[in-house]
Write a protein that holds these residues in place. Structure first.
Motif, mmCIF file in Angstrom:
data_model
loop_
_atom_site.group_PDB
_atom_site.id
_atom_site.type_symbol
_atom_site.label_atom_id
_atom_site.label_comp_id
_atom_site.label_asym_id
_atom_site.label_seq_id
_atom_site.Cartn_x
_atom_site.Cartn_y
_atom_site.Cartn_z
ATOM 1 N N LEU A 1 23.547 85.080 -54.821
ATOM 2 C CA LEU A 1 24.815 85.253 -55.540
ATOM 3 C C LEU A 1 25.753 84.070 -55.315
ATOM 4 C CD1 LEU A 1 25.538 88.996 -54.537
ATOM 5 C CD2 LEU A 1 23.951 88.139 -56.275
ATOM 6 N N VAL A 2 25.183 82.875 -55.249
ATOM 7 C CA VAL A 2 25.951 81.711 -54.807
ATOM 8 C C VAL A 2 27.002 81.297 -55.837
ATOM 9 C CG1 VAL A 2 25.831 79.296 -54.098
ATOM 10 C CG2 VAL A 2 24.047 80.897 -53.370
ATOM 11 N N GLY A 3 26.607 81.161 -57.106
ATOM 12 C CA GLY A 3 27.525 80.643 -58.114
ATOM 13 C C GLY A 3 28.772 81.494 -58.268
ATOM 14 N N SER A 4 28.604 82.802 -58.387
ATOM 15 C CA SER A 4 29.762 83.688 -58.555
ATOM 16 C C SER A 4 30.614 83.709 -57.295
ATOM 17 C CB SER A 4 29.309 85.101 -58.916
ATOM 18 O OG SER A 4 28.389 85.600 -57.958
ATOM 19 N N THR A 5 29.970 83.694 -56.134
ATOM 20 C CA THR A 5 30.723 83.710 -54.882
ATOM 21 C C THR A 5 31.543 82.436 -54.722
ATOM 22 O OG1 THR A 5 29.047 85.110 -53.836
ATOM 23 C CG2 THR A 5 30.529 83.895 -52.375
ATOM 24 N N LYS A 6 30.935 81.288 -55.007
ATOM 25 C CA LYS A 6 31.658 80.022 -54.896
ATOM 26 C C LYS A 6 32.810 79.959 -55.895
ATOM 27 C CE LYS A 6 29.294 77.881 -51.647
ATOM 28 N NZ LYS A 6 29.922 77.444 -50.372
ATOM 29 N N TYR A 7 32.617 80.528 -57.060
ATOM 30 C CA TYR A 7 33.693 80.536 -58.052
ATOM 31 C C TYR A 7 34.874 81.365 -57.559
ATOM 32 C CZ TYR A 7 36.306 81.491 -62.298
ATOM 33 O OH TYR A 7 37.311 81.623 -63.215
ATOM 34 N N VAL A 8 34.601 82.574 -57.091
ATOM 35 C CA VAL A 8 35.678 83.438 -56.609
ATOM 36 C C VAL A 8 36.378 82.794 -55.414
ATOM 37 C CG1 VAL A 8 36.190 85.666 -55.543
ATOM 38 C CG2 VAL A 8 34.665 85.552 -57.521
ATOM 39 N N GLU A 9 35.605 82.173 -54.520
ATOM 40 C CA GLU A 9 36.207 81.510 -53.361
ATOM 41 C C GLU A 9 37.107 80.333 -53.758
ATOM 42 O OE1 GLU A 9 32.855 80.434 -50.985
ATOM 43 O OE2 GLU A 9 32.693 82.411 -50.031
ATOM 44 N N SER A 10 36.853 79.758 -54.921
ATOM 45 C CA SER A 10 37.641 78.598 -55.364
ATOM 46 C C SER A 10 38.979 78.984 -55.969
ATOM 47 C CB SER A 10 36.848 77.792 -56.406
ATOM 48 O OG SER A 10 36.825 78.460 -57.668
ATOM 49 N N LEU A 11 39.205 80.262 -56.244
ATOM 50 C CA LEU A 11 40.418 80.703 -56.924
ATOM 51 C C LEU A 11 41.559 80.914 -55.934
ATOM 52 C CD1 LEU A 11 38.900 83.321 -59.406
ATOM 53 C CD2 LEU A 11 39.409 80.909 -59.836
ATOM 54 N N SER A 12 42.754 80.600 -56.371
ATOM 55 C CA SER A 12 43.946 80.866 -55.568
ATOM 56 C C SER A 12 44.272 82.356 -55.617
ATOM 57 C CB SER A 12 45.124 80.065 -56.112
ATOM 58 O OG SER A 12 45.492 80.547 -57.402
ATOM 59 N N ASP A 13 45.185 82.780 -54.755
ATOM 60 C CA ASP A 13 45.613 84.184 -54.777
ATOM 61 C C ASP A 13 46.183 84.549 -56.142
ATOM 62 O OD1 ASP A 13 44.820 84.478 -52.160
ATOM 63 O OD2 ASP A 13 46.843 84.286 -51.312
ATOM 64 N N LYS A 14 46.951 83.640 -56.720
ATOM 65 C CA LYS A 14 47.528 83.909 -58.050
ATOM 66 C C LYS A 14 46.420 84.040 -59.096
ATOM 67 C CE LYS A 14 50.705 83.969 -61.386
ATOM 68 N NZ LYS A 14 49.861 83.856 -62.591
ATOM 69 N N GLN A 15 45.444 83.168 -59.059
ATOM 70 C CA GLN A 15 44.345 83.231 -60.029
ATOM 71 C C GLN A 15 43.526 84.505 -59.865
ATOM 72 O OE1 GLN A 15 42.718 79.399 -58.917
ATOM 73 N NE2 GLN A 15 43.349 78.488 -60.868
ATOM 74 N N LEU A 16 43.348 84.956 -58.642
ATOM 75 C CA LEU A 16 42.651 86.224 -58.406
ATOM 76 C C LEU A 16 43.472 87.391 -58.945
ATOM 77 C CD1 LEU A 16 41.321 85.627 -54.790
ATOM 78 C CD2 LEU A 16 39.932 85.819 -56.851
ATOM 79 N N ASP A 17 44.783 87.354 -58.709
ATOM 80 C CA ASP A 17 45.652 88.425 -59.199
ATOM 81 C C ASP A 17 45.664 88.488 -60.724
ATOM 82 O OD1 ASP A 17 46.337 89.189 -56.651
ATOM 83 O OD2 ASP A 17 48.214 88.044 -56.619
ATOM 84 N N ASP A 18 45.430 87.358 -61.375
ATOM 85 C CA ASP A 18 45.434 87.316 -62.837
ATOM 86 C C ASP A 18 44.201 87.956 -63.461
ATOM 87 O OD1 ASP A 18 47.863 86.028 -62.831
ATOM 88 O OD2 ASP A 18 47.036 84.022 -63.149
ATOM 89 N N ILE A 19 43.163 88.208 -62.665
ATOM 90 C CA ILE A 19 41.944 88.825 -63.198
ATOM 91 C C ILE A 19 42.128 90.333 -63.267
ATOM 92 C CG2 ILE A 19 39.480 89.224 -62.828
ATOM 93 C CD1 ILE A 19 39.325 86.502 -61.489
ATOM 94 N N ALA A 20 42.060 90.876 -64.479
ATOM 95 C CA ALA A 20 42.237 92.313 -64.680
ATOM 96 C C ALA A 20 41.011 93.091 -64.237
ATOM 97 C CB ALA A 20 42.526 92.602 -66.149
ATOM 98 N N LEU A 21 39.827 92.557 -64.559
ATOM 99 C CA LEU A 21 38.586 93.270 -64.255
ATOM 100 C C LEU A 21 37.409 92.320 -64.437
ATOM 101 C CD1 LEU A 21 37.020 94.106 -67.211
ATOM 102 C CD2 LEU A 21 39.128 95.444 -67.372
ATOM 103 N N TYR A 22 36.269 92.724 -63.895
ATOM 104 C CA TYR A 22 35.033 91.948 -64.041
ATOM 105 C C TYR A 22 33.939 92.850 -64.592
ATOM 106 C CZ TYR A 22 30.771 89.413 -63.119
ATOM 107 O OH TYR A 22 29.544 88.801 -63.290
ATOM 108 N N LEU A 23 33.227 92.350 -65.615
ATOM 109 C CA LEU A 23 32.099 93.049 -66.222
ATOM 110 C C LEU A 23 30.824 92.252 -65.975
ATOM 111 C CD1 LEU A 23 33.717 93.930 -69.684
ATOM 112 C CD2 LEU A 23 33.530 95.410 -67.668
ATOM 113 N N ASN A 24 29.789 92.903 -65.457
ATOM 114 C CA ASN A 24 28.545 92.225 -65.066
ATOM 115 C C ASN A 24 27.360 92.756 -65.867
ATOM 116 O OD1 ASN A 24 27.394 90.366 -62.893
ATOM 117 N ND2 ASN A 24 26.041 92.146 -62.727
ATOM 118 N N PHE A 25 26.527 91.827 -66.353
ATOM 119 C CA PHE A 25 25.361 92.206 -67.152
ATOM 120 C C PHE A 25 24.139 91.450 -66.629
ATOM 121 C CE2 PHE A 25 29.208 92.740 -69.580
ATOM 122 C CZ PHE A 25 29.106 94.079 -69.926
ATOM 123 N N ASP A 26 23.363 92.132 -65.801
ATOM 124 C CA ASP A 26 22.211 91.552 -65.128
ATOM 125 C C ASP A 26 20.991 92.399 -65.453
ATOM 126 O OD1 ASP A 26 20.394 90.355 -63.478
ATOM 127 O OD2 ASP A 26 21.571 90.542 -61.648
#
Length: 509
Positions: free
Chosen positions: A323-348
């Motif tokens: 799960l490297v790509g998604s984890t690295k992306y989330v880790e790169s976001l600021s607190d404000k950018q994380l707060d701006d995300i309403a929800l996440y939808l996953n299709f695997d």
């Protein structure tokens, strides 16, 4: 090979109701017909109609061609992945998006030769890699011959506490039962007690495909329950040889991200699927199917005009290595950018050969689920209502951390999504729900060279891509039941000469 029985398509199931609405039927009429608000919303949605199974199939066939001409797979770090990413980027650009690559570095675990596990005393016996044992990913390398010592094997939490290793002889190989805590914790406790290696045997039937997440201090493998029982039966004279030839190297890769130009920037709907395959095959179900469904949804969504909420489409890299790509992306976001995300939808995986219609357990009702963030239950209900409106059964599936929703849930972001089934076995009851074959895995070609376009169930793709498209359109308009953010309602300011005459019961003029 026998083709699984097919379920009816959601496009066909409610076509009559869609025709009524297209002919001008009002919402009141729809409610009078007994369809209810959820049915009305599903039947007025445009995106499930625009996202056709034929177009999704075309993307999957193109990913198959890319794999065929690039070593047979689309794994991160290969030409197959790079060309797959170029394909996704080109398709997004044609639809008017400005996709970007999100680059990252990570510690990649590499195993250079086949691992070895054998009993050397009192009677020699070799075990077969793949069938009877597997190296835990991120195991360090080493070649050890030493006494094999069981660690509290009758406990359901064998090896989870330092006290389990009281009196453990330094230099021995720890033989530990699975359960109670992570493989990493068991392995670290063994290393701290002076063990030179660890053998973790399964507490259920079958082999373990496990990870210790970060490079361990000692070599570690996971075995079948039967191998564990055989080792315990030897008793105090057990001697083992454990050989692992592996290391961690720094590598780089990238995900592809694209978002709508318009929509609320502080209420973003993120829609994701991992783009990479395993090295063993082209990965057309895992996860060419999710990639194709999200890609076609993005393309058709661009035709609907400016959304109320911004929608961000993500095609994750290096999922198959932890799960490297998604984890690295989330880790790169600021607190404000994380707060701006309403929800996440996953299709695997949405095209499994012997499929089911599985919705992620946003209510946290299944034993194997992590505690979902608040709002996840509303996402689950949205999918369930959609399937029910199509006359289709759906079931919950565990939020177990096996896919890219994991990093979002860790940041308390409401999450949900769909899954058509992997390496679990279909029951007789589930045959009644979905057709197919009881006693067979939902995807018998999971992580094999046969995960090809020929082994996709197109009814599954049709039904789940319809639900995918519906959820994106629905949440692009409102995330109210998920995070409490209502759509903006704009009122024109009062004009001179058009003011109210009263304020409550009192006259103003």
């Amino acid at each position: 090979m026998r083709t699984p029985q097919r379920g009816r398509s959601p496009r066909r199931a409610s076509s009559a109701r869609r025709r009524l609405l297209a002919g001008g039927t009002t919402l009141a009429t729809v409610l009078a017909l007994g369809l209810g608000p959820a049915a009305a919303q599903a039947d007025t949605a445009q995106l499930p109609i625009l996202v056709t199974v034929d177009n999704v199939r075309a993307h999957m066939e193109n990913l198959q061609t890319i794999a065929d001409y690039n070593g047979g797979n689309r794994a991160s770090g290969t030409a197959g992945y790079d060309v797959s990413a170029k394909y996704v980027i080109d398709q997004l650009k044609r639809a008017g998006y400005k996709p970007k690559k999100h680059h990252y570095e990570f510690d990649a675990w590499k195993q250079h030769s086949t691992p070895e596990l054998a009993v050397t005393k009192p009677k020699e016996r070799e075990f077969t890699a793949g069938d009877e044992f597997n190296t835990m990913t991120y195991s360090t390398g080493g070649d050890i011959t030493a006494a094999g010592v069981p660690v509290n094997p009758d406990s359901a939490e064998s090896g989870c506490a330092a006290g389990d290793f009281t009196g453990f002889p330094e230099g021995a190989i720890a033989v530990i039962k699975r359960g109670g805590c992570t493989f990493a914790q068991k392995t670290q406790n063994a290393a701290d007690a002076g063990a030179t290696g660890a053998v973790i045997f399964n507490n259920v039937e079958g082999t373990i495909a496990g990870t210790v997440s970060r490079l361990s201090d000692i070599p570690v493998v996971g075995t079948t329950d039967k191998v564990g029982a055989d080792l315990l039966a030897v008793g105090g004279k057990l001697e083992l040889r454990l050989k692992v030839d592996a290391e961690v190297v720094t590598e780089s890769s990238y995900s592809v991200i694209a978002e709508t130009r318009g929509g609320k920037k502080d209420n973003v709907v993120v829609v994701g699927a991992h783009l990479d395959s395993v090295e063993e095959g082209p990965g057309i179900n895992d996860n060419g199917s999710g990639t194709a469904g999200v890609l076609e949804t993005a393309k058709q969504f661009a035709k609907l005009g400016t959304p109320k909420n911004k929608v961000r489409f993500a095609f994750w890299g290096t999922e198959e290595q932890g799960l490297v790509g998604s984890t690295k992306y989330v880790e790169s976001l600021s607190d404000k950018q994380l707060d701006d995300i309403a929800l996440y939808l996953n299709f695997d995986m949405i095209g499994s050969y012997n499929y089911g219609r599985f919705v992620y357990d946003g209510r946290g009702e299944l034993a194997g689920s992590l505690r979902p963030p608040s709002g996840s239950a509303a996402i689950q209900k949205t999918f369930e209502d959609y399937f029910a409106d199509q006359g289709l059964v759906s079931e919950p599936t565990e939020f177990s951390g096996r896919s890219d929703y994991s990093a979002f849930m860790a940041e308390d972001i409401p999450s949900g999504g769909l899954f058509s089934g992997g390496d679990a076995v279909k029951s007789e009851q589930q045959v009644e729900y979905y057709g197919g074959t009881a006693g067979m895995d939902f995807d018998p070609f999971y992580h094999t060279p046969d995960d090809t376009v020929e082994n996709i169930n197109w009814d599954s793709v049709d039904e789940l891509s319809g639900a995918l498209a519906y959820s994106v359109e629905r949440f692009s308009k409102s995330t109210l039941p998920v995070n409490g953010v209502a759509p903006r309602t704009l009122h024109a300011p009062a004009q001179a000469g058009n003011e109210f005459d009263r304020q409550g019961d009192l006259w103003l003029r």
